[in-house]
Design an enzyme around this catalytic site. Structure first.
Site, PDB file in Angstrom:
ATOM      1  N   HIS A  90      -9.317  -4.538  10.181  1.00 17.80           N
ATOM      2  CA  HIS A  90      -8.644  -3.249  10.117  1.00 17.80           C
ATOM      3  C   HIS A  90      -7.287  -3.359  10.789  1.00 17.80           C
ATOM      4  O   HIS A  90      -7.049  -2.772  11.835  1.00 17.80           O
ATOM      5  CB  HIS A  90      -9.516  -2.156  10.738  1.00 17.80           C
ATOM      6  CG  HIS A  90     -10.867  -2.064  10.089  1.00 17.80           C
ATOM      7  ND1 HIS A  90     -11.928  -1.422  10.652  1.00 17.80           N
ATOM      8  CD2 HIS A  90     -11.310  -2.543   8.900  1.00 17.80           C
ATOM      9  CE1 HIS A  90     -12.981  -1.509   9.838  1.00 17.80           C
ATOM     10  NE2 HIS A  90     -12.633  -2.197   8.771  1.00 17.80           N
TER      11      HIS A  90
HETATM   12  C1  LIG Z   1     -15.413  -8.441   5.751  1.00 17.76           C
HETATM   13  C2  LIG Z   1     -14.633  -7.157   5.536  1.00 17.76           C
HETATM   14  C3  LIG Z   1     -15.277  -5.934   5.609  1.00 17.76           C
HETATM   15  C4  LIG Z   1     -14.576  -4.746   5.425  1.00 17.76           C
HETATM   16  N1  LIG Z   1     -15.256  -3.579   5.452  1.00 17.76           N
HETATM   17  C5  LIG Z   1     -14.600  -2.402   5.296  1.00 17.76           C
HETATM   18  C6  LIG Z   1     -15.302  -1.157   5.318  1.00 17.76           C
HETATM   19  O1  LIG Z   1     -16.515  -1.104   5.434  1.00 17.76           O
HETATM   20  N2  LIG Z   1     -14.594  -0.010   5.192  1.00 17.76           N
HETATM   21  C7  LIG Z   1     -13.252  -0.013   5.052  1.00 17.76           C
HETATM   22  O2  LIG Z   1     -12.673   1.072   4.997  1.00 17.76           O
HETATM   23  N3  LIG Z   1     -12.558  -1.175   4.983  1.00 17.76           N
HETATM   24  C8  LIG Z   1     -13.197  -2.373   5.103  1.00 17.76           C
HETATM   25  N4  LIG Z   1     -12.511  -3.553   5.028  1.00 17.76           N
HETATM   26  C9  LIG Z   1     -11.060  -3.502   4.773  1.00 17.76           C
HETATM   27  C10 LIG Z   1     -10.748  -3.393   3.301  1.00 17.76           C
HETATM   28  O3  LIG Z   1     -11.263  -4.502   2.638  1.00 17.76           O
HETATM   29  C11 LIG Z   1      -9.245  -3.294   3.106  1.00 17.76           C
HETATM   30  O4  LIG Z   1      -8.785  -2.120   3.756  1.00 17.76           O
HETATM   31  C12 LIG Z   1      -8.805  -3.186   1.659  1.00 17.76           C
HETATM   32  O5  LIG Z   1      -9.412  -4.178   0.871  1.00 17.76           O
HETATM   33  C13 LIG Z   1      -7.297  -3.298   1.586  1.00 17.76           C
HETATM   34  O6  LIG Z   1      -6.857  -3.219   0.263  1.00 17.76           O
HETATM   35  P1  LIG Z   1      -5.439  -3.814  -0.139  1.00 17.76           P
HETATM   36  O7  LIG Z   1      -5.264  -3.578  -1.585  1.00 17.76           O
HETATM   37  O8  LIG Z   1      -4.422  -3.294   0.798  1.00 17.76           O
HETATM   38  O9  LIG Z   1      -5.538  -5.370   0.176  1.00 17.76           O
HETATM   39  P2  LIG Z   1      -6.526  -6.557  -0.409  1.00 17.76           P
HETATM   40  O10 LIG Z   1      -7.781  -5.944  -0.845  1.00 17.76           O
HETATM   41  O11 LIG Z   1      -6.518  -7.555   0.625  1.00 17.76           O
HETATM   42  O12 LIG Z   1      -5.735  -7.008  -1.691  1.00 17.76           O
HETATM   43  C14 LIG Z   1      -4.520  -7.700  -1.606  1.00 17.76           C
HETATM   44  C15 LIG Z   1      -4.434  -8.678  -2.737  1.00 17.76           C
HETATM   45  O13 LIG Z   1      -3.129  -9.230  -2.751  1.00 17.76           O
HETATM   46  C16 LIG Z   1      -3.197 -10.619  -2.965  1.00 17.76           C
HETATM   47  N5  LIG Z   1      -1.999 -11.237  -2.375  1.00 17.76           N
HETATM   48  C17 LIG Z   1      -1.677 -11.348  -1.058  1.00 17.76           C
HETATM   49  N6  LIG Z   1      -0.509 -11.977  -0.911  1.00 17.76           N
HETATM   50  C18 LIG Z   1      -0.058 -12.266  -2.158  1.00 17.76           C
HETATM   51  C19 LIG Z   1       1.113 -12.907  -2.648  1.00 17.76           C
HETATM   52  N7  LIG Z   1       2.051 -13.364  -1.839  1.00 17.76           N
HETATM   53  N8  LIG Z   1       1.250 -13.031  -4.001  1.00 17.76           N
HETATM   54  C20 LIG Z   1       0.293 -12.564  -4.840  1.00 17.76           C
HETATM   55  N9  LIG Z   1      -0.823 -11.963  -4.425  1.00 17.76           N
HETATM   56  C21 LIG Z   1      -0.994 -11.804  -3.098  1.00 17.76           C
HETATM   57  C22 LIG Z   1      -4.477 -11.037  -2.307  1.00 17.76           C
HETATM   58  O14 LIG Z   1      -4.936 -12.265  -2.811  1.00 17.76           O
HETATM   59  C23 LIG Z   1      -5.397  -9.854  -2.607  1.00 17.76           C
HETATM   60  O15 LIG Z   1      -6.094 -10.016  -3.802  1.00 17.76           O
HETATM   61  C24 LIG Z   1     -13.180  -4.772   5.195  1.00 17.76           C
HETATM   62  C25 LIG Z   1     -12.520  -5.997   5.116  1.00 17.76           C
HETATM   63  C26 LIG Z   1     -13.231  -7.187   5.277  1.00 17.76           C
HETATM   64  C27 LIG Z   1     -12.505  -8.475   5.179  1.00 17.76           C
END
Ligand SMILES: Cc1cc2nc3c(=O)[nH]c(=O)nc-3n(C[C@H](O)[C@H](O)[C@H](O)COP(=O)(O)OP(=O)(O)OC[C@H]3O[C@@H](n4cnc5c(N)ncnc54)[C@H](O)[C@@H]3O)c2cc1C
Ligand code: SF4
Lengths: 242, 573
Positions: free
Chosen positions: B503
């Site tokens: 987080h």
């Molecule tokens: C083990 C675990 C448990 C969790 N449990 C919870 C929970 O219970 N409740 C909750 O609210 N949140 C939880 N989270 C947090 C939640 O997963 C994230 O808040 C959420 O996935 C964020 O979404 P996002 O789209 O910002 O990023 P992400 O889901 O991380 O997506 C970002 C994407 O961008 C891609 N990317 C990154 N850099 C580049 C680049 N330079 N070029 C191209 N692609 C790139 C990555 O490969 C990824 O696919 C948890 C996280 C983890 C790791």
């Protein structure tokens, strides 16, 4: 055991909405949607998953014997059941050291390498398999110096003293701390006892059985609300092959 | 020379929750969207062999390959930052679906207090923490956020029940949770009873693990959760856990207007005359560089990489902790976790469970209690969960048990099914010396600087941590049949070694004023009208909850902003 054998295809029919699981296929261009069926069938538990074993990393038998002895002190055989050796843990570690884990495959390994504070994590150009090898060789060197005997032939208490010295950073290494080696050794022993038998440890799922862990079961939906404790025969990923 | 590709309406960097939501909403409205994703394609089909703790739980099979990219870390401005060589403290997602594939599914709305934290805490306590804590309002209120929360929760089919303190906190809902709470269990009831004895107000934790069969408003189906216990850190082989790959991404695909290009690592935002013109990326299979022109660029690559891309592309003003100037990288926050484990002689089915199967209470969260006598603001939720313990990661042993050897073995095997933890998840407030910037030394596999994290826990964190730890011990002691308890240690210095929480927040904060934020309340960059940045990086601080409900809500708001911008072609606020 047979009770836990569920055919995934039937399982899905039972529990899923009509239409199946929608999955997106590999994409290079447009949208391809199709329904997937998972077709694995759980086979009957295999007797022991690991009758065939061999060393993929260690070259010298003494090193492997000493590793085995050290693991056994960390997770010893007792009235509950096998220790690390009986569960195949030394082979688990050996095999892991020859693969991604041993070569720190998915870790950042660019320099400069500078020793930081503990909170920054380990900072060494050495691969884990190199650390293990030096660590295991040190077990022998210390043992020869103190007792004029090979480590694996020492009494348990003597072996423990050497392990405690490693744990407390009383032994000097070049490139890493002895406590780092000890932590790897300890954690890998536990991992070898408790990871799925497909990796060569946890022989016949006995590591799991001792703690009443049922392993890679598919579903607990029929048990989750029950107040009764269930001691379920463990299942390995190997039971799904076929 | 980089090859220039055909222009698209919108390009997103990454295809996780934020990228997927933006893609679904924009393609539904008729725009062409391309997501560049550095990882591989993955679908529910990939998870047939997922019940493998060693491969996925311990060796992070689904997460970022740190040999290619990571962060560096130091405690303070004077320290030397060193690479986070192996993941520990937080786990970065990769592959299509991002961390949304292997999250737990705890889905909390932030409190009305959170969005106006500066105003509200100053009103009640004055400038209690002093000027070193850079508290900031978010530029919009809970009321503004409610419809977006509602939308994300319907997309995920959240299972939950009304929080008994909702009215007191002003946490109104325009519609009830889409599904009733997950099943209740003996372990959770044990916690609930103890919490009630302490006059707390427990309720079932809102979960994105679908209780029944559910079809969301986009027509995407979720299957019923099997309580299979391989949930967080794992993909769901049943398609029961709401994730971008079984909701928004297939929806976007079904419009025929969405493309995901995998193995594509974005390294720069391109710009000309105050507008973004597209992005530069490397195909990781060939290391060949490409330029992808786009009318609108959306950063959806998780908060660290979103901040990094702005920094390497020199967009916005880097925050400087010495002068307090600049906003980019400012207000990095994390989370604090605390807890007490209770040991029993009675056995529980600790190995069963689901990612968000739990019960929690907010009596000591937000501003729900009087902080006048305390040395901190905000608080933590206090909970108990049954995620399904896996044996390598979870080895609860009573106080005084050695770390290895015969006694350890006995304790490990005896206690695995005889322990319940009462946990706390606490807020993290911004401090002037906690921030993100570029590392001067270490580079990623594409030659770009790593992002540098300068961070330590603050006095606020330590005081809050101690307060809540003691509360968890009080609840744990009250549980019926308890044999002994083991209270977690109070907070020490931040370490990147043990896992704590994924987080991470801040760095690309949102607000009503360009002086105190990187993006406006539509997540549109203040300096560049056609550039949007969305994720937990937008948070001005972190609450005592998980971030994704708020991240998802912001992504819906961002999509709305993009559509408005697409019509008007200017700053939205
Ligand atoms: C083990 C675990 C448990 C969790 N449990 C919870 C929970 O219970 N409740 C909750 O609210 N949140 C939880 N989270 C947090 C939640 O997963 C994230 O808040 C959420 O996935 C964020 O979404 P996002 O789209 O910002 O990023 P992400 O889901 O991380 O997506 C970002 C994407 O961008 C891609 N990317 C990154 N850099 C580049 C680049 N330079 N070029 C191209 N692609 C790139 C990555 O490969 C990824 O696919 C948890 C996280 C983890 C790791
Ligand atoms: S616990 Fe439920 S939601 Fe989580 S992976 Fe298992 S079946 Fe899917």
């Amino acid at each position: 055991m047979q009770d836990n054998v569920i055919d995934r295809r039937n399982f899905f029919k039972l529990s899923l909405l009509s239409g199946g699981v929608v999955a997106v296929s590999t994409i290079s261009g447009g949208a391809i949607l199709h329904a997937t069926e998972l077709t694995h069938v759980h086979k009957k538990t295999q007797e022991s998953s690991n009758k065939i074993r061999g060393k993929m990393f260690f070259q010298v038998q003494t090193d492997f014997d000493n590793l085995s002895a050290a693991c056994e002190r960390i997770y010893p055989k007792d009235e509950q059941g096998e220790g690390a050796i009986g569960l195949g843990v030394p082979y688990f570690i050996d095999n892991q050291l020859a693969s991604a884990y041993g070569y720190n495959d998915r870790e950042y390994l660019q320099g400069p390498f500078i020793e930081g504070i503990a909170e920054q994590g380990y900072q060494t150009p050495m691969r884990r398999n190199e650390i293990f090898l030096e660590g295991v060789k040190a077990l022998e060197a210390i043992s020869q110096k103190r007792y004029k005997k090979t480590f694996s032939s020492l009494k348990g208490v003597e072996q423990d003293k050497i392990l405690v010295d490693l744990e407390k950073n009383k032994i000097d290494f070049i490139g890493f701390k002895s406590s780092e080696f000890f932590t790897f050794l300890r954690d890998m022993t536990i991992a070898g006892v408790l990871s799925d038998p497909i990796y060569g440890g946890n022989d016949n799922k006995n590591g799991w059985r001792m703690m009443q862990y049922p392993g890679a079961q598919m579903s607990y939906i029929d048990k989750i609300t029950s107040d009764e404790f269930f001691d379920i025969e463990p299942m390995s990923l190997a039971d799904m092959e076929g | 020379m980089a090859e220039v590709l055909k222009k698209v309406d919108v390009v997103t960097v990454g295809a996780g929750w934020t990228g997927g939501i933006v893609a679904a909403e924009l393609t539904k409205a008729g725009l062409n969207v391309l997501s560049l994703e550095r990882g591989m394609m993955q679908t529910t089909e990939n998870f047939a062999m997922i019940h493998d703790e060693w491969r996925y739980g311990i060796n992070y099979g689904l997460m970022q390959d740190c040999s290619k990219d990571t962060v560096t870390f130091r405690h303070n401005v004077n320290g030397l930052a060193l690479p986070y060589r192996k993941m520990g403290s937080f786990l970065l997602g990769s592959n299509v679906g991002g961390a949304g594939v292997h999250w737990n599914g705890w889905t909390f709305r932030f409190l009305p207090y959170d969005f106006e934290i500066k105003t509200k805490s100053f009103e009640r306590y004055g400038n209690k923490l002093g000027n070193d804590y850079t508290l900031q309002d978010w530029g919009l209120t809970y009321k503004d956020m409610e419809s977006y929360y509602d939308k994300f929760e319907k997309t995920c089919g959240i299972c939950g029940e009304e929080n008994p303190l909702a009215e007191k906190m002003g946490l109104f809902r325009s519609s009830p949770y889409p599904q009733e709470p997950l099943e209740n269990t003996k372990m959770l009831k044990r916690f609930e009873k103890a919490a009630k004895e302490m006059k707390l107000h427990p309720f079932r934790l809102p979960a994105a693990n679908s209780k029944g069969g559910y079809t969301n408003p986009d027509g995407q189906d979720l299957a019923p959760c099997q309580y299979c216990a391989y949930c967080e850190r794992f993909g769901c082989e049943y398609g029961a856990k709401a994730s971008p790959i079984n909701t928004v991404i297939p929806k976007a695909m079904s419009t025929g207007k969405y493309t995901i290009r995998t193995h594509s690592n974005v390294i720069e935002i391109l710009k000309k005359d105050g507008k973004a013109t597209g992005v530069r990326f490397v195909d990781t299979r060939t290391m060949k560089e490409y330029i992808q022109p786009a009318d609108i660029v959306v950063l959806t690559s998780y908060m660290f990489n979103n901040a990094k891309l702005l920094m390497v592309s020199d967009i916005g003003e880097q925050y400087d902790p010495n002068t307090g100037k600049g906003t980019l990288g400012k207000n990095y926050c994390y989370q604090i976790n605390m807890g007490t484990t209770a040991f029993f002689d009675e056995q529980f089915n600790t190995y069963m469970g689901s990612g968000a199967l739990g019960t929690t209470c907010d009596d000591y969260n937000g501003d729900n209690f009087d902080h006048s006598k305390e040395k901190f603001l905000h608080g933590a939720m206090i909970y108990s969960v049954q995620l399904g313990n896996r044996p390598i990661q979870s080895a609860p042993v009573p106080k005084g048990t050695p770390n290895w050897g015969a006694k350890f073995k006995k304790a490990l095997n005896y206690n695995f099914t005889r322990a319940i933890t009462v946990g706390g998840q606490g807020a993290s407030l911004p401090h002037k010396s906690n921030y993100l910037s570029l590392d001067p030394t270490y580079k990623d596999a594409f030659g770009m600087p790593l992002i540098r994290l300068t961070y330590n826990f603050t006095e606020q964190d330590r005081a809050l941590h101690k307060f809540i730890t003691d509360k968890t011990a009080e609840v744990a002691k009250k549980m019926q049949g308890v044999r002994s308890i083991k209270k977690g240690a109070y907070l020490k210095d931040y370490s990147v070694v043990p896992y704590q929480s994924t987080h991470n927040t801040g760095g690309t904060t949102m607000g009503a004023d360009p002086q105190t934020s990187v993006v406006n309340t539509y997540l549109q960059h203040w300096d560049m009208d056609n550039l949007f940045v969305v994720g937990a990086g937008n948070f001005q601080h972190n609450s005592g909850y998980n971030p994704t409900d708020t991240v998802g809500a912001l992504a819906y708001r961002c999509a709305e902003g993009i559509l408005k911008y697409h019509k008007n072609d200017r700053q939205l606020v």
